[in-house]
Motif scaffolding. Sequence first.
Motif, PDB file in Angstrom:
ATOM      1  N   ALA A 175       0.776  -1.239  -0.172  1.00  0.00           N
ATOM      2  CA  ALA A 175      -0.126  -0.027  -0.048  1.00  0.00           C
ATOM      3  C   ALA A 175       0.779   1.272  -0.071  1.00  0.00           C
ATOM      4  N   GLY A 176       2.189   1.062   0.455  1.00  0.00           N
ATOM      5  CA  GLY A 176       2.984   2.415   0.557  1.00  0.00           C
ATOM      6  C   GLY A 176       3.408   2.694   1.702  1.00  0.00           C
ATOM      7  N   TYR A 177       3.350   1.941   2.915  1.00  0.00           N
ATOM      8  CA  TYR A 177       3.738   2.323   4.119  1.00  0.00           C
ATOM      9  C   TYR A 177       5.150   1.869   4.178  1.00  0.00           C
ATOM     10  N   ARG A 178       5.818   2.472   5.336  1.00  0.00           N
ATOM     11  CA  ARG A 178       7.487   2.105   5.322  1.00  0.00           C
ATOM     12  C   ARG A 178       7.577   1.654   6.777  1.00  0.00           C
ATOM     13  N   GLN A 179       8.617   1.036   7.183  1.00  0.00           N
ATOM     14  CA  GLN A 179       8.622   0.564   8.416  1.00  0.00           C
ATOM     15  C   GLN A 179       9.620   1.539   9.268  1.00  0.00           C
TER      16      GLN A 179
END
Length: 223
Positions: A175-179
């Motif tokens: 979806a485009g989230y980053r850790q």
Amino acid sequence: MRNSVSGVSYPVESRHPGWPARLGPLRVPAGEVAIRPVRLRDAGEWSRIRLRDRAHLEMWEPTGVGPWPERNAFWSWPSQWAALRSLARRGQCLPFTITLDGHLAGQITVGNVIRASLRSAWIGYWVSSEVVRGGVATAAVALVTDHAFGPAGLHRLEATVRPENTASLRVLTKAGYRQEGLFQRYLDVAGAWRDHYCYAVTREETGAGLVSRLVAAGRAEYA
């Protein structure tokens, strides 16, 4: 909406921006995904899925009061729905139902909404075991994130996920989230304090939107 004091015009935010709303639809391999507000008559299907999918859901969700069958019974939904609707009307959360081809397939909520200079919230979701790996959760996260950064007026969303929950980690990444990091012993899940990864995204990172990215990548189509 705008107001004016001493000839100076400035924007006035509604009490609950972004709520209620209907989002989508998007077409993914599993079918047509749309987002709508939770409603009282969801009780029967909500309970049926939650009771059937106990093994699929319980290991990832915060430990609740009382046994799973009681917390997810038909008669427990009205109080949960009323609480969610009350929070939404106060602008503190955005509670939505995920539908697939018009049928309830899960829930997605933007919660703990804080405005002023922070404009931040968390996002959480679950989907039926029958629709996993069909792009449903990813489409839902993208739709709601774009809505949160648009009409809802937020700047940052974060999601916390157990390291063992590889399916949810894939959803957030696609979806485009980053850790961002690891929260140690962060949340009581399935009766014990569990570590959780923190994933996040800010408005500046989304560009034209997460939905447009999914479409450009061939993961979804506008319906």
